[in-house]
Scaffold this active site. Structure first.
Site, PDB file in Angstrom:
ATOM      1  N   PRO A  93     -39.637  -7.462  29.331  1.00 35.38           N
ATOM      2  CG  PRO A  93     -38.877  -7.169  31.499  1.00 35.38           C
ATOM      3  CD  PRO A  93     -38.993  -6.465  30.182  1.00 35.38           C
ATOM      4  CB  CYS A  94     -43.179 -10.808  27.649  1.00 38.84           C
ATOM      5  SG  CYS A  94     -41.990 -12.174  27.798  1.00 38.84           S
TER       6      CYS A  94
END
Length: 363
Positions: A93-94
């Site tokens: 997840p970014c």
């Protein structure tokens, strides 16, 4: 050139573990390319039902990568170290590295996920490593830990890693979405690049519309079948606004001169956030499908012709999920998060085919 049956024969030897697998976009695309998926790992248990419904033969491991130990994973999946046929995939997840202006306090922990993933790479030393993330990881490669990771790869047998920002529209996805991608191998010195598709790039009209199996629906339509052609409801005033937004690419300037409909926040400020209440163009790729694609006020997510936001299935289709992909969730927002966060499967297939091609040439 390998014969088709030989290509498949070799490809079946490759197997992958997909870290941060979410609803399975990367796993599905890799599987379509011919790589066996052993397991997907994610800390969000909501993804389990969707993942297991679509990624046949793979185990969903509910775990926080910060707590997961290398030996524990080794035993659970009977993995071998230094296995040339093992692919480790990390699409963390970014939100922390995203250019979208959001509160970073919630996502601060995610900035260290690459370092956590690299623990497993260093322990297992797989034949192949794949990392996919937002371009911000590359722009801030010192802070994100990417620089250290690339240096470690180069010094430990992964001599020629490919790391670059690609637009998934070049790989058959009907969407403009820029993603950082790293592919590294220690079984050959060749640089591995995702395989681009030749010919015309995919656009919205190639996949959406009544002729593509999407019947016209009204805002608030609930589809209780697995097709999930479900669209969120909108207020009466927003319905009036959308009626004034030009078909096929119009934006909120269509109602800017109507004092009843113009939003206060945009008065005298016509140049900012023009994508809000904006329609997709039929003859262009869609904009990046985010986790809020079901909302007309969170970007250019209005149907090209109908006065509503994109449905869940339309968002998934623009992400290149097949129409038969089953999404299981507790709410529209929950399913949309899985869709928006996903690696577009067709892009994952382009990565998988490039890895298989490299493997076939090396063995």
């Amino acid at each position: 050139m390998k014969k088709k049956n030989e290509y498949i024969h070799h490809s079946n030897k490759l197997k992958a573990v997909d870290f941060f697998c979410s609803g399975g976009g990367m796993s599905f695309g890799m599987q379509e390319a011919g790589i066996q998926i052993i397991a997907g790992i994610d800390f969000d248990e909501n993804c389990k039902t969707t993942y297991e419904a679509n990624i046949k033969g793979a185990e969903f491991i509910h775990a926080d990568v910060f707590d997961l130990k290398e030996k524990e994973l080794e035993q659970k999946l009977s993995l071998k170290r230094n296995d040339n046929e093992l692919v480790l995939i990390g699409c963390s997840p970014c939100q922390f590295w995203s250019i979208i202006n959001t509160d970073k306090t919630k996502s601060a922990k995610s900035k260290n996920l690459l370092a956590e993933f690299s623990r497993f790479v260093k322990y297992f030393r797989p034949g192949y490593v794949v990392v996919e993330n937002v371009p911000g990881v590359l722009r801030r490669k010192e802070e994100s830990g990417l620089n250290d990771f690339i240096e470690w790869l180069k010094n430990n047998g992964y001599e020629n890693p490919h790391f670059k920002v690609h637009n998934v529209n070049d790989y058959g996805v009907p969407q403009s979405r820029k993603r950082f991608t790293l592919i590294a191998t220690r079984i050959s010195q060749d640089e591995i690049k995702p395989l681009e598709l030749e010919g015309k790039k995919a656009v919205v009209k190639d996949v959406l519309g009544t002729d593509k199996g999407f019947p016209k629906i009204e805002p608030g339509h609930k589809d209780k079948t697995d097709f999930l052609h479900t669209a969120t409801n909108i207020s009466d005033i927003n319905k009036k606004r959308l009626q004034k937004v030009k078909k096929d690419g119009g934006n909120r300037l269509g109602f800017a001169n109507d004092p009843e409909l113009q939003l206060k926040c945009f008065e005298g400020n016509e140049e900012s956030f023009k994508d809000t209440f904006g329609r997709l163009w039929w003859n262009r790729p869609s904009p990046t499908i985010t986790t809020k694609f079901f909302s007309i006020s969170n970007g250019r997510f209005v149907h090209p012709e109908e006065d509503r936001a994109l449905s869940l299935r339309e968002g998934a289709t623009l992400q290149s999920f097949p129409l038969t992909y089953k999404f299981k969730g507790t709410s529209v927002a929950n399913i949309a998060r899985m869709i928006g966060n996903a690696v577009p499967p067709k892009y994952a297939t382009a990565l998988g085919k490039a890895i298989i091609q490299n493997y076939n040439n090396a063995v």
